[in-house]
Write an enzyme that holds these catalytic residues in place. Structure first.
Site, PDB file in Angstrom:
ATOM      1  N   LYS A 156       0.780  -1.234  -0.071  1.00  0.00           N
ATOM      2  CA  LYS A 156      -0.039   0.016  -0.033  1.00  0.00           C
ATOM      3  C   LYS A 156       0.745   1.378   0.062  1.00  0.00           C
ATOM      4  O   LYS A 156       1.680   1.691   1.004  1.00  0.00           O
ATOM      5  CB  LYS A 156      -0.949   0.057   1.186  1.00  0.00           C
ATOM      6  CG  LYS A 156      -2.023   1.128   1.052  1.00  0.00           C
ATOM      7  CD  LYS A 156      -2.381   1.805   2.360  1.00  0.00           C
ATOM      8  CE  LYS A 156      -1.891   3.260   2.709  1.00  0.00           C
ATOM      9  NZ  LYS A 156      -1.939   4.173   1.982  1.00  0.00           N
TER      10      LYS A 156
ATOM     11  N   GLY B 265       6.835   5.111   7.998  1.00  0.00           N
ATOM     12  CA  GLY B 265       5.957   6.231   8.084  1.00  0.00           C
ATOM     13  C   GLY B 265       6.158   7.136   9.277  1.00  0.00           C
ATOM     14  O   GLY B 265       7.123   6.782  10.070  1.00  0.00           O
ATOM     15  N   GLY B 266       4.932   7.916   9.861  1.00  0.00           N
ATOM     16  CA  GLY B 266       5.383   8.553  10.785  1.00  0.00           C
ATOM     17  C   GLY B 266       4.970   8.064  12.044  1.00  0.00           C
ATOM     18  O   GLY B 266       4.364   6.811  12.185  1.00  0.00           O
TER      19      GLY B 266
ATOM     20  N   GLU C  98       3.370   8.703  14.931  1.00  0.00           N
ATOM     21  CA  GLU C  98       1.848   8.064  15.486  1.00  0.00           C
ATOM     22  C   GLU C  98       1.069   7.146  14.848  1.00  0.00           C
ATOM     23  O   GLU C  98       0.351   6.262  15.360  1.00  0.00           O
ATOM     24  CB  GLU C  98       0.925   9.489  15.658  1.00  0.00           C
ATOM     25  CG  GLU C  98       1.449  10.348  16.551  1.00  0.00           C
ATOM     26  CD  GLU C  98       1.780   9.765  17.833  1.00  0.00           C
ATOM     27  OE1 GLU C  98       1.116   9.092  18.299  1.00  0.00           O
ATOM     28  OE2 GLU C  98       3.047   9.961  18.320  1.00  0.00           O
TER      29      GLU C  98
ATOM     30  N   GLY D 298       2.467   4.658  13.213  1.00  0.00           N
ATOM     31  CA  GLY D 298       3.403   3.346  13.498  1.00  0.00           C
ATOM     32  C   GLY D 298       2.809   2.930  14.837  1.00  0.00           C
ATOM     33  O   GLY D 298       2.685   1.539  15.038  1.00  0.00           O
TER      34      GLY D 298
ATOM     35  N   GLU E 141       9.576   1.611  10.714  1.00  0.00           N
ATOM     36  CA  GLU E 141      10.646   2.363  10.500  1.00  0.00           C
ATOM     37  C   GLU E 141       9.932   3.934  10.257  1.00  0.00           C
ATOM     38  O   GLU E 141       9.219   4.375   9.677  1.00  0.00           O
ATOM     39  CB  GLU E 141      11.176   2.417   8.896  1.00  0.00           C
ATOM     40  CG  GLU E 141      11.759   1.007   8.701  1.00  0.00           C
ATOM     41  CD  GLU E 141      13.059   0.849   9.218  1.00  0.00           C
ATOM     42  OE1 GLU E 141      13.805   1.722   9.901  1.00  0.00           O
ATOM     43  OE2 GLU E 141      13.591  -0.441   9.358  1.00  0.00           O
TER      44      GLU E 141
ATOM     45  N   CYS F  46      13.670  10.964   6.635  1.00  0.00           N
ATOM     46  CA  CYS F  46      13.454  10.624   7.821  1.00  0.00           C
ATOM     47  C   CYS F  46      14.760  10.825   8.760  1.00  0.00           C
ATOM     48  O   CYS F  46      14.709  11.083   9.742  1.00  0.00           O
ATOM     49  CB  CYS F  46      13.031   9.241   7.950  1.00  0.00           C
ATOM     50  SG  CYS F  46      14.181   7.976   7.207  1.00  0.00           S
TER      51      CYS F  46
ATOM     52  N   GLU G 191       9.396  16.643  14.298  1.00  0.00           N
ATOM     53  CA  GLU G 191       9.832  16.184  13.267  1.00  0.00           C
ATOM     54  C   GLU G 191       9.155  17.203  12.264  1.00  0.00           C
ATOM     55  O   GLU G 191       7.877  17.370  12.036  1.00  0.00           O
ATOM     56  CB  GLU G 191       9.721  15.172  12.821  1.00  0.00           C
ATOM     57  CG  GLU G 191      10.155  14.415  11.285  1.00  0.00           C
ATOM     58  CD  GLU G 191       9.914  13.067  10.936  1.00  0.00           C
ATOM     59  OE1 GLU G 191       8.671  12.679  10.834  1.00  0.00           O
ATOM     60  OE2 GLU G 191      10.745  12.447  10.367  1.00  0.00           O
TER      61      GLU G 191
HETATM   62  P1  NAP Z   1       2.291   8.590   7.304  1.00  0.00           P
HETATM   63  O1  NAP Z   1       1.541   9.670   7.272  1.00  0.00           O
HETATM   64  O2  NAP Z   1       2.635   7.907   8.599  1.00  0.00           O
HETATM   65  O3  NAP Z   1       2.024   7.529   6.205  1.00  0.00           O
HETATM   66  C1  NAP Z   1       2.767   6.240   5.827  1.00  0.00           C
HETATM   67  C2  NAP Z   1       1.931   5.264   5.432  1.00  0.00           C
HETATM   68  O4  NAP Z   1       0.898   4.999   6.325  1.00  0.00           O
HETATM   69  C3  NAP Z   1       1.108   5.842   3.924  1.00  0.00           C
HETATM   70  O5  NAP Z   1       0.864   4.903   3.247  1.00  0.00           O
HETATM   71  C4  NAP Z   1      -0.287   6.169   4.767  1.00  0.00           C
HETATM   72  O6  NAP Z   1      -1.525   6.231   3.822  1.00  0.00           O
HETATM   73  C5  NAP Z   1      -0.312   5.046   5.484  1.00  0.00           C
HETATM   74  N1  NAP Z   1      -1.368   5.110   6.669  1.00  0.00           N
HETATM   75  C6  NAP Z   1      -1.864   6.312   7.315  1.00  0.00           C
HETATM   76  N2  NAP Z   1      -2.930   5.964   8.231  1.00  0.00           N
HETATM   77  C7  NAP Z   1      -2.837   4.694   8.362  1.00  0.00           C
HETATM   78  C8  NAP Z   1      -3.374   3.762   9.386  1.00  0.00           C
HETATM   79  N3  NAP Z   1      -4.404   4.093  10.296  1.00  0.00           N
HETATM   80  N4  NAP Z   1      -3.233   2.411   8.912  1.00  0.00           N
HETATM   81  C9  NAP Z   1      -2.357   1.765   8.076  1.00  0.00           C
HETATM   82  N5  NAP Z   1      -1.438   2.813   7.348  1.00  0.00           N
HETATM   83  C10 NAP Z   1      -2.011   4.070   7.535  1.00  0.00           C
HETATM   84  O7  NAP Z   1       3.919   9.185   6.984  1.00  0.00           O
HETATM   85  P2  NAP Z   1       4.056   9.931   5.683  1.00  0.00           P
HETATM   86  O8  NAP Z   1       3.558  11.252   5.902  1.00  0.00           O
HETATM   87  O9  NAP Z   1       3.556   9.197   4.088  1.00  0.00           O
HETATM   88  O10 NAP Z   1       5.498   9.922   5.629  1.00  0.00           O
HETATM   89  C11 NAP Z   1       6.446  10.625   6.339  1.00  0.00           C
HETATM   90  C12 NAP Z   1       6.893  10.013   7.549  1.00  0.00           C
HETATM   91  O11 NAP Z   1       7.583   8.648   7.178  1.00  0.00           O
HETATM   92  C13 NAP Z   1       8.044  10.909   8.439  1.00  0.00           C
HETATM   93  O12 NAP Z   1       7.560  10.739   9.866  1.00  0.00           O
HETATM   94  C14 NAP Z   1       9.260  10.193   7.991  1.00  0.00           C
HETATM   95  O13 NAP Z   1      10.259  10.333   9.264  1.00  0.00           O
HETATM   96  C15 NAP Z   1       8.798   8.618   8.081  1.00  0.00           C
HETATM   97  N6  NAP Z   1       9.766   7.876   7.421  1.00  0.00           N
HETATM   98  C16 NAP Z   1      10.617   7.028   7.970  1.00  0.00           C
HETATM   99  C17 NAP Z   1      11.527   6.343   7.399  1.00  0.00           C
HETATM  100  C18 NAP Z   1      12.661   5.416   7.931  1.00  0.00           C
HETATM  101  O14 NAP Z   1      12.854   4.428   7.481  1.00  0.00           O
HETATM  102  N7  NAP Z   1      12.541   5.541   9.313  1.00  0.00           N
HETATM  103  C19 NAP Z   1      11.642   6.475   6.051  1.00  0.00           C
HETATM  104  C20 NAP Z   1      10.824   7.444   5.419  1.00  0.00           C
HETATM  105  C21 NAP Z   1       9.958   8.077   5.889  1.00  0.00           C
HETATM  106  P3  NAP Z   1      -2.124   7.559   3.237  1.00  0.00           P
HETATM  107  O15 NAP Z   1      -0.811   8.301   2.408  1.00  0.00           O
HETATM  108  O16 NAP Z   1      -3.220   7.159   2.286  1.00  0.00           O
HETATM  109  O17 NAP Z   1      -2.522   8.530   4.563  1.00  0.00           O
END
Ligand code: NAP
Length: 502
Positions: free
Chosen positions: A180, A233-234, A236, A238, A255, A289, A390
């Protein structure tokens, strides 16, 4: 709205090995450089997801996949790697349009995704199970087997690389994968599906299901047939996934976000440090990230170092993603730029001073796209929200420190623990400081370097588990222990009661 580019994938999802229109809500992908439309995509509905899960279960159980020898499965992964490499320019184009990243960066991400598939093919072929020391008349073996059906949920900032880091080891391990992608960047994952399909991977083993996190993501996480979720992803989101996984006793890899410190000591090579700090925060427009978003500079060089850093930042080329000279490209979305701008406003309310940037650039191409100027803020303590949360944009906060102990304390005084950069000529000090900082990765006199062979992940609120490296394959397998009796005698505990006869 007219679709600006005919290279964009069609409005079709890849569900259980079939291309078909999604039955869920519409997703709009735009080009952040001018807000032109890439594609309106019909996302996956609940029915699409449930069907993909059914087909994944069936395909994963099918003997044609399960009984493939490691080298046969690896051959399929090598074909995917080659397909990605052959299509690297096309993938780069789609991802640059989807995310606004520079073509140079997206081409590198595509080639790294190819390398990820190659690497896990090699790990698969060389992975060994263990015969453990027996404490009796038996052979004891620790073996690994696939989990079954795995969900991979990825963010928008580097989709092809994040997708590959999950799909490659999960398939190598013998699983079926439901991918996804993020709603702001759904297109490149569909292109990956096209390449995977061409590799001859049995149908049903991969589905690509764009759709909202709250619907598609949530359904995948909670479904009883999904045996693992690998999430990037983020924090919260996670945390919420980890809570739901606890109800199912399901393993998760998380992650998550970061607020990484880079520490510059007075003895550092200042040119090397300035270039590294700039790359660490402003490459990918800070949407990374591991962005080095908190800069700690030893007080003895603070004024000189910061003056040079600010001047160099002002010379960075902010521009169109397709312009080879561009160093800082647009942000992904207007909502995200609003969030970055809000943090700068919060910083000012907290008493910060803007040393450079602090606003969207104006004029020329900037008025058409979602740009934000590389920004350096100073004058706040580590307690400020801009030092704790962040921002995920091109915003750096600079603070002075007096000694090693203070640098370590400030670096650790944060909920995140993803990475740390240390700039010094004293490698013993680098070893001491890096050992004391709570982070998943420490870079010394460099920043944001990666190797697929080196594990990656965070501690504290930055995540759980590691991706990449040889153990990256094991993260998608469950362990089974076997005992084969070699005594050919009844167990002595019950031998006395056996009696004779048949
Ligand atoms: P996000 O809002 O947490 O979304 C990540 C993924 O999760 C998206 O596909 C999102 O779908 C999905 N999602 C949202 N709500 C969900 C739920 N309730 N259940 C299951 N999946 C859900 O993060 P983002 O804004 O896309 O990415 C930025 C974040 O990713 C930053 O915090 C960054 O630090 C982190 N990140 C971490 C790494 C690492 O390796 N540590 C690498 C890259 C990014 P939708 O898009 O449809 O909301």
């Amino acid at each position: 709205m007219l679709i600006a580019d005919d290279k964009m994938p069609p409005d079709l999802l890849y569900v259980g090995g079939e291309w078909r229109p999604g039955r869920g809500a519409e997703i709009t992908s735009i080009f952040p450089a001018d807000r032109s439309l890439n594609r309106v995509l019909h996302g996956a509905s609940r029915e699409d997801v449930l069907e993909a899960i059914d087909r994944a279960e069936a395909a994963q159980r099918d003997p044609t996949w399960r009984s493939l020898k490691a080298h046969e499965r690896a051959t399929c992964l090598y074909r995917i790697a080659q397909g990605i490499a052959d299509n690297a320019d096309r993938i780069a184009h789609i991802q640059s349009r989807d995310t606004g990243k520079t073509l140079k960066e997206t081409k590198a991400l595509a080639l790294s995704a190819a390398g990820t598939f190659r690497y896990f093919a090699a790990v698969l072929e060389t992975a060994e199970d263990a015969m453990t020391p027996a404490r009796g008349d038996y052979l004891s073996i620790s073996a690994h087997e696939p989990i079954g059906v795995v969900a991979a949920i990825t963010p928008w900032n580097s989709p092809i690389a994040s997708d590959a880091q999950k799909v490659a080891p999960a398939l190598a391990a013998g699983n079926a994968v439901l991918l996804k992608p993020a709603s702001w960047s759904p297109l490149v994952s569909l292109e990956l599906a096209r390449i995977v399909e061409a590799s001859g991977l049995p149908k049903g083993l991969l589905s690509v299901l764009p759709g909202s996190g709250g619907v598609v993501g949530d359904l995948l996480v909670g479904h009883p047939a999904v045996g693992k979720v690998s999430f990037t992803g983020g924090t919260e989101v996670g945390r919420g996934i980890a809570r739901k996984a606890a109800d199912k006793m399901m393993p998760v890899s998380l992650e998550l976000g970061g607020k990484s410190a880079t520490i510059v000591f007075a003895d550092a090579d200042l040119d090397v440090a300035i270039a590294g700090v700039l790359f660490g925060i402003f490459s990918s427009s800070g949407q990374s990230c591991i962005a080095g978003s908190r800069l700690l500079v030893e007080r003895a060089i603070y004024d000189r170092f910061v003056a040079r850093l600010v001047a160099a930042t002002g010379r960075l080329v902010v521009g169109h993603p397709f312009d080879p000279a561009t160093q800082v490209a647009p942000l992904i979305h207007d909502d995200h730029r609003d969030s970055v701008a809000d943090y700068v406003r919060i910083g000012l309310e907290e008493g910060a001073t803007v040393l450079t940037g602090g606003a969207a650039p104006r004029g020329d191409v900037y008025d058409q796209g979602i740009y934000y100027a590389p920004t350096i803020l100073a004058g706040v303590s580590n307690a400020a929200r801009i030092c704790r949360e962040e921002i995920f944009g091109p915003v750096l906060v600079v603070m002075p420190f007096d000694d090693e102990a203070e640098a370590i304390a400030v670096a650790n005084d944060n909920d995140f623990g993803l990475a740390c950069g240390i700039w010094t000529r004293d490698l013993l000090r680098a070893r001491r400081v890096g050992g004391a900082v709570k982070a998943g990765t420490v870079w010394v006199n460099t920043y944001k370097q990666f190797s697929i062979a080196t594990p990656f992940g965070g501690v504290k609120d930055s995540g759980l588990g590691r991706e990449k490296g040889r153990d990256g394959l094991r993260a998608y397998m469950s362990q089974k222990s076997w005992y084969f009796d070699t005594s050919e005698r009844p167990h002595p505990w019950a031998a006395s009661v056996l009696g004779g006869g048949a």
